[in-house]
Design an enzyme around this catalytic site. Sequence first.
Site, PDB file in Angstrom:
ATOM      1  N   TYR A  21       0.842  -1.203   0.000  1.00 40.23           N
ATOM      2  CA  TYR A  21       0.000   0.000   0.000  1.00 40.23           C
ATOM      3  C   TYR A  21       0.871   1.246   0.000  1.00 40.23           C
ATOM      4  O   TYR A  21       2.000   1.243   0.493  1.00 40.23           O
ATOM      5  CB  TYR A  21      -0.954   0.020   1.195  1.00 40.23           C
ATOM      6  CG  TYR A  21      -0.286   0.158   2.549  1.00 40.23           C
ATOM      7  CD1 TYR A  21      -0.018   1.410   3.093  1.00 40.23           C
ATOM      8  CD2 TYR A  21       0.077  -0.974   3.276  1.00 40.23           C
ATOM      9  CE1 TYR A  21       0.589   1.541   4.336  1.00 40.23           C
ATOM     10  CE2 TYR A  21       0.685  -0.864   4.512  1.00 40.23           C
ATOM     11  CZ  TYR A  21       0.942   0.400   5.044  1.00 40.23           C
ATOM     12  OH  TYR A  21       1.551   0.518   6.262  1.00 40.23           O
ATOM     13  N   CYS A  22       0.341   2.304  -0.573  1.00 36.01           N
ATOM     14  CA  CYS A  22       0.905   3.643  -0.421  1.00 36.01           C
ATOM     15  C   CYS A  22      -0.238   4.520   0.097  1.00 36.01           C
ATOM     16  O   CYS A  22      -1.243   4.011   0.582  1.00 36.01           O
ATOM     17  CB  CYS A  22       1.515   4.159  -1.722  1.00 36.01           C
ATOM     18  SG  CYS A  22       0.413   4.147  -3.146  1.00 36.01           S
ATOM     19  N   TRP A  23      -0.114   5.820   0.010  1.00 35.39           N
ATOM     20  CA  TRP A  23      -1.111   6.682   0.626  1.00 35.39           C
ATOM     21  C   TRP A  23      -2.482   6.545  -0.029  1.00 35.39           C
ATOM     22  O   TRP A  23      -3.498   6.379   0.643  1.00 35.39           O
ATOM     23  CB  TRP A  23      -0.638   8.136   0.590  1.00 35.39           C
ATOM     24  CG  TRP A  23      -1.630   9.114   1.149  1.00 35.39           C
ATOM     25  CD1 TRP A  23      -2.237  10.133   0.497  1.00 35.39           C
ATOM     26  CD2 TRP A  23      -2.146   9.155   2.489  1.00 35.39           C
ATOM     27  NE1 TRP A  23      -3.108  10.816   1.321  1.00 35.39           N
ATOM     28  CE2 TRP A  23      -3.055  10.227   2.573  1.00 35.39           C
ATOM     29  CE3 TRP A  23      -1.932   8.391   3.625  1.00 35.39           C
ATOM     30  CZ2 TRP A  23      -3.742  10.550   3.732  1.00 35.39           C
ATOM     31  CZ3 TRP A  23      -2.622   8.714   4.782  1.00 35.39           C
ATOM     32  CH2 TRP A  23      -3.503   9.789   4.824  1.00 35.39           C
ATOM     33  N   TYR A  50      -3.611   3.600   2.143  1.00 32.20           N
ATOM     34  CA  TYR A  50      -3.744   3.758   3.582  1.00 32.20           C
ATOM     35  C   TYR A  50      -4.829   4.775   3.930  1.00 32.20           C
ATOM     36  O   TYR A  50      -5.493   4.654   4.965  1.00 32.20           O
ATOM     37  CB  TYR A  50      -2.406   4.206   4.176  1.00 32.20           C
ATOM     38  CG  TYR A  50      -2.416   4.252   5.686  1.00 32.20           C
ATOM     39  CD1 TYR A  50      -2.387   3.085   6.437  1.00 32.20           C
ATOM     40  CD2 TYR A  50      -2.495   5.461   6.367  1.00 32.20           C
ATOM     41  CE1 TYR A  50      -2.423   3.117   7.819  1.00 32.20           C
ATOM     42  CE2 TYR A  50      -2.527   5.511   7.748  1.00 32.20           C
ATOM     43  CZ  TYR A  50      -2.494   4.329   8.465  1.00 32.20           C
ATOM     44  OH  TYR A  50      -2.542   4.369   9.831  1.00 32.20           O
TER      45      TYR A  50
END
Length: 266
Positions: A21-23, A50
């Site tokens: 995951y990233c932002w 996220y």
Amino acid sequence: IARHIEESFCSHDKNWKPLIYCWRGGQRSEAMTLILGQIGWKAAKLEGGYKAWRQRVVQMLEILSQQFDFRLIAGPTGSGKSRLLEALAAQGAQVLHLEQLAAHKGSVLGGLPDVAQPSQKMFESRLYSALSAFDPGKPVYTEAESRRIGAVALPNALHAALAQAPCLKIVAPLQARVDFLVEDYAWVSRAPELLRDRLLRLRDMHSRETLQSWLELAEAGSYAQLAAELLAQHYDPLYQRSQMRQFSQFANAPEFEVSRLDAASL
């Protein structure tokens, strides 16, 4: 990506299933997921990243906090409340172990010496994970805990639900509580400087003479006497005031008297 693979990922076997995951769940996590998949790992990407996860945690904690029949285990410091929760869990009861999730025993001396507390966001993720696994048709046992547990805090909705929940109160003699605390805080003999640092945090609440006496007891290894004095002069007076103030049903809680706080008694 090469550095991550070489330094962090290459030790995993072919059955590893990472969640990436990233932002926002965009190109960074997409690229990493693609490459790890090409290597042979069954990688998945967290859709929405996220940011979406945090939104779900916050929303669901609000909802889940209102769905359960909470039962609070109450009793002054050293009453074995956490051990009782663990005993209940071993018998199949649903237990929300707040201190375990927060990695903190909830008092000035309650920080675990070798375990860092989670961030507030991680603590809330742990709460969400625990609550999501419970059956709303069965009671959930938890400790009558203050809103703050060390550096983290209960979400508003959960704290409000616990404040209205029925309580069960452990009543144990002082000596049993002292014996329990000496065992439960066995780490103090291995970390005298850490104990001294935590005792010094009480300087604004007690006289210089009292604090100096406690420091001398700690230095001498007189942990039973130190525990007895801390209970009588610090923890018990605070406990009675805080429980009556925080929990609406504390005054009417049925009391369960025990002469010991060993495993068999709990």
